[in-house]
Design a protein around this motif. Structure first.
Motif, PDB file in Angstrom:
ATOM      1  N   ALA A 354      12.117 -37.746  52.922  1.00 52.21           N
ATOM      2  CA  ALA A 354      13.208 -36.784  52.751  1.00 52.21           C
ATOM      3  C   ALA A 354      13.061 -35.617  53.720  1.00 52.21           C
ATOM      4  N   ALA A 355      11.808 -35.222  54.000  1.00 55.74           N
ATOM      5  CA  ALA A 355      11.568 -34.117  54.936  1.00 55.74           C
ATOM      6  C   ALA A 355      10.162 -34.248  55.504  1.00 55.74           C
ATOM      7  N   ASN A 356      10.029 -33.972  56.798  1.00 59.78           N
ATOM      8  CA  ASN A 356       8.734 -33.979  57.480  1.00 59.78           C
ATOM      9  C   ASN A 356       8.458 -32.563  57.955  1.00 59.78           C
ATOM     10  N   ARG A 357       7.457 -31.916  57.346  1.00 61.31           N
ATOM     11  CA  ARG A 357       7.146 -30.520  57.665  1.00 61.31           C
ATOM     12  C   ARG A 357       5.775 -30.384  58.346  1.00 61.31           C
ATOM     13  N   VAL A 358       5.245 -31.487  58.850  1.00 60.93           N
ATOM     14  CA  VAL A 358       3.896 -31.459  59.409  1.00 60.93           C
ATOM     15  C   VAL A 358       3.812 -30.483  60.573  1.00 60.93           C
ATOM     16  N   ARG A 359       4.669 -30.666  61.555  1.00 62.24           N
ATOM     17  CA  ARG A 359       4.549 -29.859  62.774  1.00 62.24           C
ATOM     18  C   ARG A 359       4.850 -28.389  62.511  1.00 62.24           C
ATOM     19  N   GLU A 360       5.903 -28.124  61.772  1.00 69.29           N
ATOM     20  CA  GLU A 360       6.265 -26.730  61.526  1.00 69.29           C
ATOM     21  C   GLU A 360       5.207 -26.020  60.693  1.00 69.29           C
ATOM     22  N   SER A 361       4.463 -26.776  59.883  1.00 67.01           N
ATOM     23  CA  SER A 361       3.434 -26.170  59.033  1.00 67.01           C
ATOM     24  C   SER A 361       2.113 -25.970  59.751  1.00 67.01           C
ATOM     25  N   CYS A 362       1.861 -26.738  60.822  1.00 62.38           N
ATOM     26  CA  CYS A 362       0.532 -26.745  61.430  1.00 62.38           C
ATOM     27  C   CYS A 362       0.466 -26.222  62.858  1.00 62.38           C
ATOM     28  N   THR A 372       0.544 -36.669  65.158  1.00 59.69           N
ATOM     29  CA  THR A 372       1.171 -37.963  65.446  1.00 59.69           C
ATOM     30  C   THR A 372       2.281 -38.279  64.460  1.00 59.69           C
ATOM     31  N   CYS A 373       2.825 -37.272  63.828  1.00 58.64           N
ATOM     32  CA  CYS A 373       3.766 -37.474  62.718  1.00 58.64           C
ATOM     33  C   CYS A 373       5.205 -37.343  63.210  1.00 58.64           C
ATOM     34  N   GLU A 374       5.844 -38.472  63.464  1.00 57.78           N
ATOM     35  CA  GLU A 374       7.206 -38.474  64.000  1.00 57.78           C
ATOM     36  C   GLU A 374       8.224 -38.969  62.982  1.00 57.78           C
ATOM     37  N   GLN A 375       7.831 -39.106  61.716  1.00 58.36           N
ATOM     38  CA  GLN A 375       8.766 -39.634  60.720  1.00 58.36           C
ATOM     39  C   GLN A 375       9.978 -38.713  60.588  1.00 58.36           C
ATOM     40  N   ALA A 376      11.138 -39.329  60.489  1.00 60.37           N
ATOM     41  CA  ALA A 376      12.391 -38.598  60.297  1.00 60.37           C
ATOM     42  C   ALA A 376      12.951 -38.939  58.928  1.00 60.37           C
ATOM     43  N   PRO A 377      13.808 -38.065  58.381  1.00 59.66           N
ATOM     44  CA  PRO A 377      14.442 -38.383  57.098  1.00 59.66           C
ATOM     45  C   PRO A 377      15.102 -39.761  57.138  1.00 59.66           C
ATOM     46  N   GLY A 378      14.831 -40.533  56.087  1.00 58.17           N
ATOM     47  CA  GLY A 378      15.354 -41.892  56.023  1.00 58.17           C
ATOM     48  C   GLY A 378      14.338 -42.953  56.384  1.00 58.17           C
ATOM     49  N   ASP A 379      13.269 -42.565  57.079  1.00 55.96           N
ATOM     50  CA  ASP A 379      12.216 -43.531  57.414  1.00 55.96           C
ATOM     51  C   ASP A 379      11.442 -43.925  56.162  1.00 55.96           C
ATOM     52  N   LEU A 380      10.908 -45.133  56.186  1.00 56.31           N
ATOM     53  CA  LEU A 380      10.075 -45.610  55.084  1.00 56.31           C
ATOM     54  C   LEU A 380       8.605 -45.378  55.408  1.00 56.31           C
ATOM     55  N   ARG A 417      -1.265 -31.210  48.391  1.00 56.96           N
ATOM     56  CA  ARG A 417      -0.216 -30.635  47.540  1.00 56.96           C
ATOM     57  C   ARG A 417       1.170 -31.209  47.839  1.00 56.96           C
ATOM     58  N   GLY A 418       1.242 -32.134  48.794  1.00 53.57           N
ATOM     59  CA  GLY A 418       2.520 -32.738  49.129  1.00 53.57           C
ATOM     60  C   GLY A 418       3.441 -31.814  49.898  1.00 53.57           C
ATOM     61  N   ALA A 419       2.882 -30.789  50.551  1.00 49.36           N
ATOM     62  CA  ALA A 419       3.707 -29.799  51.249  1.00 49.36           C
ATOM     63  C   ALA A 419       4.047 -30.220  52.680  1.00 49.36           C
TER      64      ALA A 419
END
Length: 427
Positions: A354-362, A372-380, A417-419
């Motif tokens: 639903a949301a990928n916040r890895v880059r903005e958080s780190c 290496t986290c390129e997942q976009a909303p809708g990806d499995l 924490r799933g953030a």
């Protein structure tokens, strides 16, 4: 054979890479840069996980072919190269045995002793025992009852159950009761391992206690050079070990580990080329979990580039392509220029991103290097149960160990924490 497989194998020299997946995917391009070599890929399996197959850079190769048997494959390679290739390297774990056969066939600095013991973990522990090196009490089981009976007789408190050719923590179970051993066996027998082979045997071992290290080395004519070390942090998820972090360690801090790994490599006949050894530092000293006769997988060699005085990739190539250059580079012992940490991100459940916040958080962290986290909303994404199903990495680097540890704790706390990523149940 695809059109890309029959391009002219021209150039100043020919390098054959067996299974250039994972970190082995970097070898062809670097060989071209350093030595002007054109590379031919030999692929041994058609049943590898999609995530592993996706790392193969077909564009870096002038030709590719499928491994059949050693004579057929050697003839096909020679037809492409206009004769015996100039050099040969193993790119990843599934190709170890095929590589050994080709190296012996062409007389290209082959490793010695039984090739199977460099993949089969039961045979591997036996080689250590026979060489007088510390090893793990173990048992080869061809059925569930054999595994349970051995554990019942052993008097051990905890056990490890895994396929004999496991890699990337696939199919590895930590068990603290006979019921858990039975359940692990029932999950393993009859399924295929990561390389696509049917599991008909499992290895049962004592679960050792102590910090876990990975040691990367490159050898030439029986002389081993330990390039770097990392220390692992793992957690147990549903009985499976799951990587959480890998932190750089100065090789000079652990001469006991260096000496033990040299003993291990000699016992396994790894006399030439790279090796990747994982071990537990017990109260009695280091004890091997397993050794792969290939480079550290995944991002390992890149992390070495970011932190060490020596390059794992360049030394691997030199050991096979330029032995005089290898000897020159290894006269100086390795040292850390700065510390690195690879944080392995873990999804507690599979589903839809639903949301990928890895880059903005780190990315604003003082030690942030890349992710290496390129997942976009809708990806499995899958639930994380092993190394392959980790949904990504955050890599940190800093000369100050305090800053590095602080940022690592921050990233892992966010992940727990799933953030960092929001996942909705799959439909």
């Amino acid at each position: 054979m695809p059109d890309s497989a029959i391009r002219s194998a021209g150039g100043t020299g020919k390098l054959v890479i067996v299974d250039p997946y994972s970190s082995g995917s970097a070898l062809a391009r670097r060989a071209k840069e350093l030595y002007g070599l054109d590379s031919v890929a030999v692929l041994t399996s058609q049943t590898l996980p999609a995530a592993l197959v996706a790392t193969y850079p077909a564009e870096d190769f002038v030709a590719e072919l499928r491994y059949a048997d050693v004579l057929t494959t050697a003839q096909a390679v020679e037809a492409l190269c206009g004769g015996r290739p100039d050099h040969l390297i193993c790119g990843s774990e599934p190709g170890v045995e095929a590589y050994d056969l080709l190296a012996a066939h062409w007389g290209m600095r082959p490793n010695t002793g039984p090739s199977e013991a460099r993949r089969d973990k039961f045979l591997m522990q036996g080689r250590l025992r026979d060489a007088g090196a510390r090893y793990i009490p173990h048992h080869l089981a061809e059925d569930t009852e054999s595994a349970v009976a051995w554990c019942a007789r052993s008097g051990l408190a905890e056990y490890v159950v895994k396929p004999v050719k496991s890699f990337a923590t696939d199919g590895v179970f930590f068990c603290s009761s006979l019921d858990e051993v039975r359940a692990a066996c029932e999950k393993l027998f009859g399924r295929n391992d990561l390389a696509g082979e049917l599991i008909t045997e499992v290895l049962v071992q004592e679960r050792l206690v102590g910090p876990e290290f990975v040691v990367d080395s490159v050898s030439l004519d029986g002389s081993a050079f330990v390039v770097n070390m990392f220390r692992y942090t793992k957690e147990t998820v549903d009985g499976n070990p799951v990587y959480r972090a890998m932190s750089s360690v100065d090789v000079g801090d652990h001469p006991d580990i260096v000496a033990y790994v040299e003993h291990v490599l000699a016992a396994l006949g790894i006399e030439n080329g790279p090796a990747h050894s994982e071990l537990i530092l017990t109260e009695d000293g280091p004890v091997l979990i397993e050794t792969g006769a290939r480079m550290h997988g995944g991002l390992g060699p890149r992390l070495v580039e970011e932190s060490s005085s020596h390059s794992m990739i360049d030394l691997t190539l030199a050991s096979r392509v330029a032995p005089v250059e290898f000897e020159r580079r290894t006269r100086v012992r390795p040292s850390l220029r700065r510390g690195v940490v690879e944080c392995f991100l873990s999804a507690p459940a599979g589903g839809v991103v639903a949301a990928n916040r890895v880059r903005e958080s780190c990315r604003e962290l003082e030690s942030y290097l890349f992710d290496t986290c390129e997942q976009a909303p809708g990806d499995l994404i899958e639930k994380t149960t092993d190394l392959i199903t980790s949904y990504g990495r955050v890599v940190l680097a800093h000369a100050d160990p305090v800053a590095l540890a602080r940022d690592m704790d921050y990233v892992l706390d966010l992940d727990r924490r799933g953030a960092l990523i929001e996942v909705l149940p799959g439909t």
